[in-house]
Design an enzyme around this catalytic site. Sequence first.
Site, PDB file in Angstrom:
ATOM      1  N   ASP A  52      11.446  39.344   4.670  1.00 55.42           N
ATOM      2  CA  ASP A  52      12.303  39.282   5.634  1.00 55.42           C
ATOM      3  C   ASP A  52      11.855  39.777   6.902  1.00 55.42           C
ATOM      4  OD1 ASP A  52      14.673  38.887   4.186  1.00 55.42           O
ATOM      5  OD2 ASP A  52      14.948  40.874   3.887  1.00 55.42           O
ATOM      6  N   TYR A 113       4.706  46.282  -3.623  1.00 52.17           N
ATOM      7  CA  TYR A 113       5.142  46.591  -2.239  1.00 52.17           C
ATOM      8  C   TYR A 113       4.812  47.895  -1.758  1.00 52.17           C
ATOM      9  CZ  TYR A 113       7.900  42.222  -1.429  1.00 52.17           C
ATOM     10  OH  TYR A 113       8.095  41.032  -1.418  1.00 52.17           O
TER      11      TYR A 113
END
Lengths: 252, 252
Positions: A52, A113
Amino acid sequence: MSKLLLTISYLGTRYAGWQVQPNADTVQAELCRAADSVFGCRCLVTGCSRTDAGVHAREFLCTVGFDGTPNAVPRDRVPAALNTVLPDDISVLTCGECEDGFHPRYGIRGKEYVYLLHNSHIRDPFLEGRAYRFPSPLDADAMAECARELIGYHDFAAFMAAGSKIEDTRRTVFDFTVTREGDLVSFTVSADGFLYNMVRIMVGTLIDAGLGKKNAGDLRRILEEGDRANAGPTVPACGLYLNRILKGDDTP
Amino acid sequence: MSKLLLTISYLGTRYAGWQVQPNADTVQAELCRAADSVFGCRCLVTGCSRTDAGVHAREFLCTVGFDGTPNAVPRDRVPAALNTVLPDDISVLTCGECEDGFHPRYGIRGKEYVYLLHNSHIRDPFLEGRAYRFPSPLDADAMAECARELIGYHDFAAFMAAGSKIEDTRRTVFDFTVTREGDLVSFTVSADGFLYNMVRIMVGTLIDAGLGKKNAGDLRRILEEGDRANAGPTVPACGLYLNRILKGDDTP
């Protein structure tokens, strides 16, 4: 000819995410431009994830295919050649080769992540845009305990942004740790796949745990009920890093 | 009324250094503007050092005096009040008080600088503007050995930018270490004072040592002869951090 397989790294602050879109600067668009210029033909760049806007990557995998005959650039010179035309906030780390059929999204075992949280009421200029600042004191041990509830094969529907159209919301989280070093809290999570905003919603939910508002039993119930409304808020993009690609036995 | 004593931190990338100057954005100018606005009177901001354009500070000491009657702001609210009006790349960390006669440049025992060098032929987007990238392999042990020659009370004339008008070029270097963690080399030097560009010229000279072009004997000769031409190049500002203020017994 086979495709090139690149590992790249980027600071996402300036970008509207990975994927090309009209009227916005994206990492994919920058890479396409750079590859077109270095190889002298139209290049097709495919990524392992659609990060994003504002999300960073320390290790991101992408392939470069050629629609035409590329200039001959020795493999070991490709990173430097691309880096001279790429902006400073994107860097090609390595260049290998892969079969035409390899897709960097499906040809890997998973991804890791890291979410960085700066737990302080005072701004650190060096962490602006690179960590999410959260002023109230957080109990890292309580967050770590709740994070362990998320490890395993579960239906993560409660941790997916409303409006997503994914049908199978089951994923396997391999590991999820929460550690603190001074004011800096790191959430590290690896999985075979992630739903839309999954990491940012999981971290938002763990913050509730760090504030004493949720416990391990709540986490189990949130997973079971699968209702987004039970989970915590979506934390900002600036703290999120695609940190590592987990390679499978057949990943080049 | 006595003056306020602030410790601040800033990312120097956008600034033409600490000191106010016409037609350029400086850290001191930003702090003056912020203090004027928070205290509602003209404020006099004095710093512990005049960092150059692009140089960063993790801990920088400055005083705020008042030309008029300041708004009453509780001491512990001063950092947050200033930070809401300061840009994101400057932060006030703490606020104390000091005598009117205290000068943050002369009232301290010394300062510690860190110089960060990224020893890699590949760019790291997260270190751009925050470390100096140097592609050729450097021997950190050889640099550490030569750095030890600079410790002590010496005439550092050879390590001062040409054109400086300082007369007494003798200083005491308390400590000087060089350490490597992966691709990142840290030069950490503390002293009772620094000449103009002294850290950046010392690091440039140690890089020559890391390349095998200079040894400990050369360092001793450079110190003795006091000729700038014998020392190495001045490395870029982007890797330099004012890291710590060494307080004396009488520092507030």
